[in-house]
Design an enzyme around this catalytic site. Structure first.
Site, short mmCIF file in Angstrom:
data_model
loop_
_atom_site.label_atom_id
_atom_site.label_comp_id
_atom_site.label_asym_id
_atom_site.label_seq_id
_atom_site.Cartn_x
_atom_site.Cartn_y
_atom_site.Cartn_z
CB SER A 214 -1.06 -0.16 1.18
OG SER A 214 -2.00 0.79 1.05
CG ASP B 198 -7.13 -2.85 -3.94
OD1 ASP B 198 -7.83 -2.38 -2.98
OD2 ASP B 198 -5.86 -2.96 -3.89
CG HIS C 294 -5.42 -2.44 -0.38
ND1 HIS C 294 -5.04 -1.85 -1.72
CD2 HIS C 294 -4.58 -1.62 0.35
CE1 HIS C 294 -4.00 -0.87 -1.54
NE2 HIS C 294 -3.63 -0.76 -0.20
#
Length: 274
Positions: A96, A219, A247
């Site tokens: 991320s 996602d 995610h």
């Protein structure tokens, strides 16, 4: 400095190999989130895990709002760890927001990194007038930040299912929720603002380190359009689409994630004639 950095970021070193593999967790998480992935790499690599200041078992007292006012402060933490452990030839594995943190670190010190493995990267979370799809409108983000200030627990309860996006794994969603709730709310609010309002699109083209992009097929945080954009603008990159929701494929689909990482690393070795 070595002792203070390693304590500050609660650095853990594992593995029987020599080449460093540095794992950097996402927003609201900690190094514990890598536990389904790391055993597969312990026999052949030297694994380095850590917590960002304000996350996990890091030293919250080391938090400095000015230092961490943008992602460069977190990138410097990564470089501090590399320096403290004298790491070179690093395979950086980021999830991320850590994908862009790792990219920034590699731009500052490319000689330390050999590969970037980017799980769910996003250089910009905001849609804009150019047609770029980041996944969120600015009003969405502003409302999210306001909610974090007024009702942090409520925000965590809303955000965790959205991030995991996998109703079949309620335990993982609850773990993520608890991870969010264990983070200092003031630090988390600033980190969220830095994460969601940063725009690192111009930095992609500057990269000189080969990269693997791992993109989940469903996602809500980093849609497929984002992964495609990163691949198109990041030199020497490969894009691998995982048949996984959410995610956090290192939590929800660890086998797929490990397989994709191993395939890429093996290809890299073969390409180098090793």
């Amino acid at each position: 400095m070595k002792t203070s950095v390693l304590a500050r970021n609660h650095v853990t070193v594992l593995g029987k190999g020599t080449q460093p593999m540095l794992f950097a967790h996402g927003f609201g998480c900690s190094q514990q989130m890598w536990r389904f992935i790391t055993p597969a790499f312990e026999p052949n690599y030297r694994l380095i895990l850590f917590d960002y200041v304000g996350s996990g078992a890091s030293q919250t007292s080391a938090y400095n709002a000015e230092r961490y006012a943008n992602l460069n402060g977190y990138a410097q933490d990564v470089l501090d760890i590399c320096s403290a452990l004298d790491l070179t030839d690093v395979i950086f594995v980021g999830h991320s927001v850590s994908c862009m943190i790792g990219l920034l670190a590699s731009l500052k010190a490319p000689e330390r990194f050999s590969r970037l493995i980017l799980i769910g990267p996003s250089p910009c979370y905001l849609n804009d007038a150019t047609g770029y799809i980041g996944g969120f409108n600015r009003q969405d983000i502003q409302e999210l930040l306001v909610t974090m200030e007024k009702n942090y627990i409520g925000w965590a309860n809303f955000m965790a299912p959205m991030v995991m996006n996998d109703p079949s794994q309620p335990a993982m969603t609850e773990e993520l929720n608890q991870s969010f709730c264990s983070t200092d709310p003031v630090i988390a609010r600033q980190f969220a603002q830095v994460t969601f309002l940063s725009d690192n699109r111009p930095d992609l083209a500057k990269s000189t380190v080969p990269a693997l992009i791992l993109q989940c097929s469903d996602d809500l945080i980093a849609p497929i359009e984002v992964g495609t954009y990163v691949h198109q603008h990041l030199p020497d990159s490969q894009l691998k689409l995982l048949k996984a929701s959410g995610h956090c494929p290192h939590l929800s689909a660890p086998f797929q994630t490990i397989l994709a990482m191993n395939e890429y690393l093996q290809e890299s070795l073969n390409g180098a004639g090793l």
